[in-house]
Design a protein around this motif. Structure first.
Motif, PDB file in Angstrom:
ATOM      1  N   ALA A  32       9.516 113.870 -36.045  1.00 20.11           N
ATOM      2  CA  ALA A  32       9.005 114.502 -37.263  1.00 20.11           C
ATOM      3  C   ALA A  32       8.900 113.457 -38.371  1.00 20.11           C
ATOM      4  O   ALA A  32       9.549 112.407 -38.306  1.00 20.11           O
ATOM      5  N   GLY A  33       8.090 113.748 -39.361  1.00 15.44           N
ATOM      6  CA  GLY A  33       7.947 112.784 -40.452  1.00 15.44           C
ATOM      7  C   GLY A  33       7.370 113.421 -41.699  1.00 15.44           C
ATOM      8  O   GLY A  33       6.771 114.506 -41.655  1.00 15.44           O
ATOM      9  N   ILE A  34       7.571 112.720 -42.818  1.00 16.53           N
ATOM     10  CA  ILE A  34       7.120 113.224 -44.119  1.00 16.53           C
ATOM     11  C   ILE A  34       6.527 112.060 -44.914  1.00 16.53           C
ATOM     12  O   ILE A  34       7.016 110.937 -44.833  1.00 16.53           O
ATOM     13  N   ALA A  35       5.485 112.338 -45.684  1.00 19.99           N
ATOM     14  CA  ALA A  35       4.973 111.349 -46.651  1.00 19.99           C
ATOM     15  C   ALA A  35       4.987 111.995 -48.027  1.00 19.99           C
ATOM     16  O   ALA A  35       4.587 113.159 -48.176  1.00 19.99           O
ATOM     17  N   GLN A  47      11.419 110.166 -38.052  1.00 19.17           N
ATOM     18  CA  GLN A  47      12.559 110.123 -37.129  1.00 19.17           C
ATOM     19  C   GLN A  47      12.168 110.698 -35.783  1.00 19.17           C
ATOM     20  O   GLN A  47      11.421 111.673 -35.709  1.00 19.17           O
ATOM     21  N   LYS A  48      12.722 110.111 -34.749  1.00 21.90           N
ATOM     22  CA  LYS A  48      12.617 110.713 -33.421  1.00 21.90           C
ATOM     23  C   LYS A  48      13.527 111.943 -33.392  1.00 21.90           C
ATOM     24  O   LYS A  48      14.559 111.935 -34.057  1.00 21.90           O
ATOM     25  N   GLY A  49      13.161 112.948 -32.644  1.00 23.81           N
ATOM     26  CA  GLY A  49      14.034 114.117 -32.501  1.00 23.81           C
ATOM     27  C   GLY A  49      13.557 115.294 -33.326  1.00 23.81           C
ATOM     28  O   GLY A  49      12.382 115.429 -33.621  1.00 23.81           O
ATOM     29  N   LYS A  50      14.516 116.122 -33.675  1.00 21.39           N
ATOM     30  CA  LYS A  50      14.206 117.393 -34.338  1.00 21.39           C
ATOM     31  C   LYS A  50      14.041 117.220 -35.839  1.00 21.39           C
ATOM     32  O   LYS A  50      14.428 116.195 -36.404  1.00 21.39           O
ATOM     33  N   ALA A  70       3.709 116.693 -44.128  1.00 24.00           N
ATOM     34  CA  ALA A  70       4.776 116.558 -43.132  1.00 24.00           C
ATOM     35  C   ALA A  70       4.290 117.030 -41.765  1.00 24.00           C
ATOM     36  O   ALA A  70       3.341 117.812 -41.671  1.00 24.00           O
ATOM     37  N   HIS A  71       4.983 116.560 -40.739  1.00 25.14           N
ATOM     38  CA  HIS A  71       4.471 116.757 -39.379  1.00 25.14           C
ATOM     39  C   HIS A  71       5.617 116.881 -38.379  1.00 25.14           C
ATOM     40  O   HIS A  71       6.609 116.164 -38.473  1.00 25.14           O
ATOM     41  N   THR A  72       5.497 117.793 -37.438  1.00 26.85           N
ATOM     42  CA  THR A  72       6.424 117.822 -36.313  1.00 26.85           C
ATOM     43  C   THR A  72       5.589 117.636 -35.063  1.00 26.85           C
ATOM     44  O   THR A  72       4.554 118.265 -34.890  1.00 26.85           O
TER      45      THR A  72
END
Ligand code: G6P
Length: 613
Positions: A32-35, A47-50, A70-72
């Protein structure tokens, strides 16, 4: 697959984005990640994972900012790691992009960009897209929205994207083709997401972005939609009817258990206004408005994936038995590519819980292009498949969050049965007495499910004894054969135990070789025309020392005597038995998976909404 969230407004974006990702986590959960943009800086956190791993990682850092995306992720190109997680920067870190879908011609574009001196940090098709937008922006000296438009005119594939630009605190640019995208409209703020679940707690006003549309969300509350070919569109505001409580676990340890237990209510909701016991009638507006099409149809083709495909098989049995119309049931992914014969007087029924499954959507478009009448049986209101069909029938079971489908399945079977009976009644291929009997039986289904759910605790203890198993076989005949396949699918999806669903009589043509005293065999042996035949099939397994777990009609003695474990369900009409018989199988799969300490709601490698082919 992947989930997208975005926010622009006066509040802090980070908590909204994290919560949104948690709501969308069923769509993908390998990274998942956020900008965020703050003081003109464009910051990325991945980050890798949840989502919880990302949250922990970011908590110590500066997460200020009133604009963010943001993205999962559910990995397609490149393994699930931090490098391949979204958002992706462009070369100069001027842009950040999140993407759900697949850019099919990414290799060609990447080659062109490499020649232009672009360097890549990940293996993803997404990074290629953000670099292409950057390239378009620089070479044509245009604003972000125009650069997105130019880049997308070269991209082949499916996408929902959102892009942020360093120094531009006032704008999110997003677009879609094939993958879903919804904008939530608040007061001087916008929310963006793959579906309405992250938006519902802030606003009930949404705009569903159409295919090949680019939307620019401005901080001043202005929203502009243009197509890739530059036609301006007026946003069509819709109201969502979903409550926050529907998105929470309501005291259950997992969404899956909650959704299994909801079925008496969800089926009653599905019947509301459709099954009328006093008037002895079934009313489905999608059918009534298109009665002639159904009456004139020479054939019905049902297309779906996964659990929905199993519901389709049960539908076939009902349409053929009652309405005497030939039915073919196709995996959407096969149907769309195997040059099927589709005639103008065919009816194509597309079944999809999410309404977003890429293969089913493509099957719908294909059948539409051949002139067939398309009828959708979907759950998510306003999703892509219902919007692409001519007519349909929503299942109305509310949001299904557990990745393994449960309450959607029972309602799909109900919808198809109602449709088959209605058609049969109109064609006069069933008697009025039978029609009325079925209406009354359908009406009793919720009460009967409540009855079955009482065995939950007993099943829980029993299920523990099967955590050792490596393989399971599920057997059934006629209407119960698809139930066997659905039971097997539930088990393998969430417990990682290999399971196969088979027509009981076919077992002796292969799977019987697997049977020994270790092998649990689940047999759905309820009262039916083939009951005696199934009893013989059970004897064949017994003779090879298999362990029989049977699902029988209450009061059964014959199968009971030859089974190692028996689950009773109330009697009903044969065509309705799948809705009852599947309940203990859902519970059994759930309890085995819990006993094995598996992640029931988010099983490995799976996603709830498969928006890539
Ligand atoms: C995924 C889900 C399944 C579902 C299938 C079809 O594989 O994990 O539970 O049955 O997609 O989805 P749909 O939304 O079209 O019913």
């Amino acid at each position: 697959m992947c989930g997208i969230v975005g926010y622009i407004g006066n509040r802090q974006a980070f908590p909204i984005l994290i919560k949104g990702l948690q709501r969308l986590e069923y769509r993908g959960y390998d990274s998942a990640g956020i900008a965020l943009i703050h003081n003109g800086e464009l910051n990325l956190y991945k980050q890798k994972g949840k989502v919880a791993d990302l949250q922990r990682f970011v908590e110590q850092q500066d997460t200020e900012g009133t604009i963010g995306i943001a993205h999962t992720r559910w990995a397609t190109h490149g393994e699930p790691n931090e490098r391949n997680a979204h958002p992706h920067y462009s070369q100069t870190e001027n842009l950040a992009l999140i993407h759900n879908g697949i850019i099919e011609n990414y290799a060609v574009i990447k080659e062109m960009l490499l020649e232009e001196g672009y360097v890549f940090r990940s293996e993803t098709d997404t990074e290629v897209l953000v670099q292409l937008i950057d390239f378009m922006q620089k070479t044509n000296n245009v604003c972000l929205a125009e650069a997105v438009q130019l880049a997308l005119s070269q991209a082949v594939g499916a996408y929902a994207i959102a892009v942020l630009e360093k120094g531009n605190n006032n704008q999110i640019v997003a677009a879609r083709k094939g993958s879903p995208l919804v904008v939530g409209i608040g007061k001087d703020e916008f929310f963006l997401a793959s579906d309405a679940t992250p938006i519902v707690e802030y606003t009930d006003k949404v705009v569903y972005i159409g295919d090949e549309e680019i939307v620019t969300l401005n901080r001043n509350g202005e929203m502009k939609i243009v197509t890739i070919s530059n036609v301006e569109k007026t946003p069509e505001i819709k109201k969502i009817e979903m409550s926050l409580s529907q998105l929470e676990k309501g005291g259950y340890p997992h969404f899956m258990l909650k959704e299994i237990f909801e079925q008496p209510k969800t089926l009653a909701d599905s019947m509301r206004g459709r099954i009328n016991v006093d008037a002895n009638n079934i009313s489905l507006s999608g059918f009534i408005d298109n009665k002639d099409k159904f009456l004139n149809a020479k054939r019905i083709i049902i297309t779906a994936c996964g659990t929905s495909w199993h519901a389709g098989l049960i539908g076939k049995y009902a349409f053929e038995e009652f309405a005497r119309v030939p039915v073919e049931v196709e995996y959407s992914s096969e149907f769309r590519y195997r040059k099927p014969v589709i005639n103008k007087d065919d009816i194509v029924i597309a079944i999809s819980q999410s309404g977003e499954t890429a293969d089913t959507l493509a099957a719908v478009e294909l059948a539409k292009s051949k002139g067939a009448f398309i009828f959708g049986v979907c759950n998510v209101v306003g999703s892509s498949i219902p919007r692409a069909t001519h007519s349909g029938c929503y299942t109305h079971v509310g949001p299904e969050i557990g990745v393994a489908s449960t309450k959607a399945f029972s309602a799909q079977v109900l919808a198809l049965t109602m449709l088959a009976l209605l058609l049969a009644k109109e064609k006069e291929t069933i008697s009025d007495d039978f029609y009325i009997k079925l209406i009354n039986e359908i009406n009793l289904i919720p009460i009967k499910i409540k009855e079955i759910l009482k065995i939950n605790n007993e099943l829980k203890d029993f299920a523990r004894t099967f955590t050792y198993a490596q393989n399971f076989i599920y057997l059934g005949r006629a209407y119960n054969y698809p139930v066997a396949m659905e039971g097997a699918l539930k088990l393998k999806e969430i417990s990682y135990i290999h399971a196969e669903g088979y027509p009981a009589a076919e077992m002796k043509h292969g799977p019987i070789a697997l049977i020994n005293q270790e092998m649990p065999v689940v047999v759905i042996a309820t009262n039916a025309a083939t009951y005696e035949k199934v009893v013989s099939n059970i004897q064949e397994i017994k003779a090879r020392k298999g362990r029989i777990i049977s699902v029988v009609t209450k009061g059964d003695t014959i199968v009971k005597n030859i089974s190692d474990y028996v689950i009773e369900v109330p009697a009903t009409e044969e065509c309705l038995m799948p809705i009852l018989a599947v309940i203990p199988l859902q519970l059994m799969a759930y309890h085995i998976a819990v006993a094995k300490e598996c992640n029931v709601d988010q099983p490995r490698n799976l996603a709830k909404s498969v928006t890539v082919e």
